[in-house]
Design an enzyme around this catalytic site. Structure first.
Site, PDB file in Angstrom:
ATOM      1  N   HIS A 294      81.014  19.021  26.227  1.00 29.67           N
ATOM      2  CA  HIS A 294      80.006  19.855  26.896  1.00 29.67           C
ATOM      3  C   HIS A 294      78.910  20.300  25.940  1.00 29.67           C
ATOM      4  O   HIS A 294      79.035  20.236  24.708  1.00 29.67           O
ATOM      5  CB  HIS A 294      80.668  21.081  27.546  1.00 29.67           C
ATOM      6  CG  HIS A 294      81.271  22.058  26.587  1.00 29.67           C
ATOM      7  ND1 HIS A 294      80.575  23.130  26.065  1.00 29.67           N
ATOM      8  CD2 HIS A 294      82.521  22.144  26.049  1.00 29.67           C
ATOM      9  CE1 HIS A 294      81.364  23.828  25.258  1.00 29.67           C
ATOM     10  NE2 HIS A 294      82.547  23.251  25.224  1.00 29.67           N
ATOM     11  N   CYS A 313      87.848  22.366  23.310  1.00 27.43           N
ATOM     12  CA  CYS A 313      86.915  21.406  23.877  1.00 27.43           C
ATOM     13  C   CYS A 313      85.875  21.017  22.831  1.00 27.43           C
ATOM     14  O   CYS A 313      85.727  21.666  21.799  1.00 27.43           O
ATOM     15  CB  CYS A 313      86.245  21.984  25.118  1.00 27.43           C
ATOM     16  SG  CYS A 313      87.373  22.129  26.529  1.00 27.43           S
TER      17      CYS A 313
END
Length: 391
Positions: A294, A313
């Site tokens: 992301h 992440c």
């Protein structure tokens, strides 16, 4: 005369059929069981950093050894694999039978290995290191990376493009089907106590202006104390409270002091916009660990050398370029994610078809964009822990 010709043709066809039917894996192993040939294949494997203890005897499966040379085995520290792809048995057989028919072992096996430029350069570096004293540890790191590329060669053999993230080096590369690098950028990976798990999976979709569904562990351990101290924390960070039925709840109606790590019947969701923790773009990955790629609202982190700061992440430096590469077409404008305003726009979903293989690996050595061998620190201490446990 015609009858004789037909008979000869039938005999010839039968002979060819019998020869083809005899080209089984067992037959190939038998043909390659000659000690000299077997030793030559073993030598080639060792020169490429492959441990051959299980293949030392000519009676062992030479077919399996050839498969290892071409397609490797699961890389170290992998936590999740979406699907193990079968090896290219046809390619293994072709290489094996080429050796039987007199093709030089080196020539037959080179065609079996990855053609990736990074892999080919790692081979040269491994050969160099093995001729130098006190380079065993460095050579081992290179050998492990070579195996990782062989595994990628197996898993992404039919893919037009793939993405590889080296967690240990905090960077991402996008490669075409030949392994040629088409994209490179920095990433921010998980901090040591929130390590990014190595995995072999694929991307399913790109989402612009994504919501951030706050992981429960972050919600109850990090955010709940702040909310209990000042409920305005939610509004200040554009975070909504969602109940088990999916309804939005007024934060002022909740008795926050009565909640705890074990009693928290809500889900927290951060609204879309430039202040969203996921930034303005998210790439969904198929996995049960809630790991994805992301954008970020803290882009200043990419200028830092120490880029292990996330909860697991992977934050990417150039999200638009990554999205366009994965889609294989111009999906988004290059400046479409450079917004600085706080306007919250609804999410937009872009499916990726065909799927794009994504590898999150923990490589101690790799080749940079200048063709140079680079070593990376053991940021999570996994190699050190493994060495201690092996004593």
């Amino acid at each position: 005369m015609i009858l004789c010709t037909l008979i000869l043709n039938l005999v010839s066809c039968k002979k060819k059929y019998e020869q083809a039917s005899e080209r089984t894996d067992e037959a190939l192993n038998q043909e390659l069981s000659d000690q000299e040939v077997h030793d030559h294949i073993l030598q080639y494997a060792r020169q490429n950093g492959i441990k051959t203890d299980a293949f030392d005897s000519p009676e062992s499966s030479t077919f399996s050894l050839l498969a290892e040379i071409g397609f490797g085995h699961k890389p170290k520290y992998i936590k999740y694999i979406e699907q193990v792809q079968p090896i290219d048995s046809a390619a293994v057989r072709t290489a094996g039978w080429s050796i039987v028919q007199g093709v030089a072992v080196e020539d037959a096996l080179k065609s079996l290995e990855p053609s990736y430029p990074a892999y080919q350069q790692l081979k040269k570096e491994y050969t160099r290191l093995m001729t130098q004293e006190n380079k065993a540890d460095s050579a081992q790191l290179v050998a492990e990376s070579m195996n990782a590329y062989r595994w990628v060669h197996r898993q992404a053999k039919d893919a037009a493009r793939l993405v590889l993230v080296n967690i240990r080096g905090a960077y991402l590369v996008g490669m075409d089907s030949t392994g040629k690098e088409a994209l490179q950028m920095r990433v921010v990976a998980g901090k040591k106590d929130k390590a990014t798990p190595p995995m072999d999976t694929y991307a399913t979709q790109v989402i612009t202006h994504p919501y951030w569904n706050v992981p429960r562990s972050i919600a109850v351990k990090e955010m709940l104390p702040k909310i209990q101290n000042n409920v305005a924390f939610l509004e200040n960070n554009n975070i909504e409270v969602i109940d088990k039925q999916g309804n939005t709840v007024d934060p002022e109606s909740v008795d926050w002091q009565a909640l705890s790590v074990d009693r928290f019947p809500y889900r927290l969701r951060q609204d879309t916009g430039a202040d969203n923790s996921l930034g303005l773009l998210k790439v969904e990955l198929k996995n049960p660990l809630a790991i994805y790629l992301h954008d970020t609202n803290a882009r200043y982190l990419f200028a830092k050398e120490q880029r292990w700061r996330s909860h697991g992440c992977v934050r990417v430096q150039r999200p638009t370029d990554l999205a366009n590469f994965m889609a294989g077409k111009h999906l988004l404008e290059s400046d479409s994610l450079d917004e600085t305003g706080s306007e919250a726009l609804p999410p937009t979903y872009y499916s990726l078809s065909p799927k794009v293989p994504v590898f999150l690996l923990y490589l101690g050595a790799d080749i940079n964009d200048k063709g140079q061998l680079v070593y990376y620190n053991d940021v999570y201490g996994w190699d050190k822990s493994e060495a201690i446990s092996a004593r």
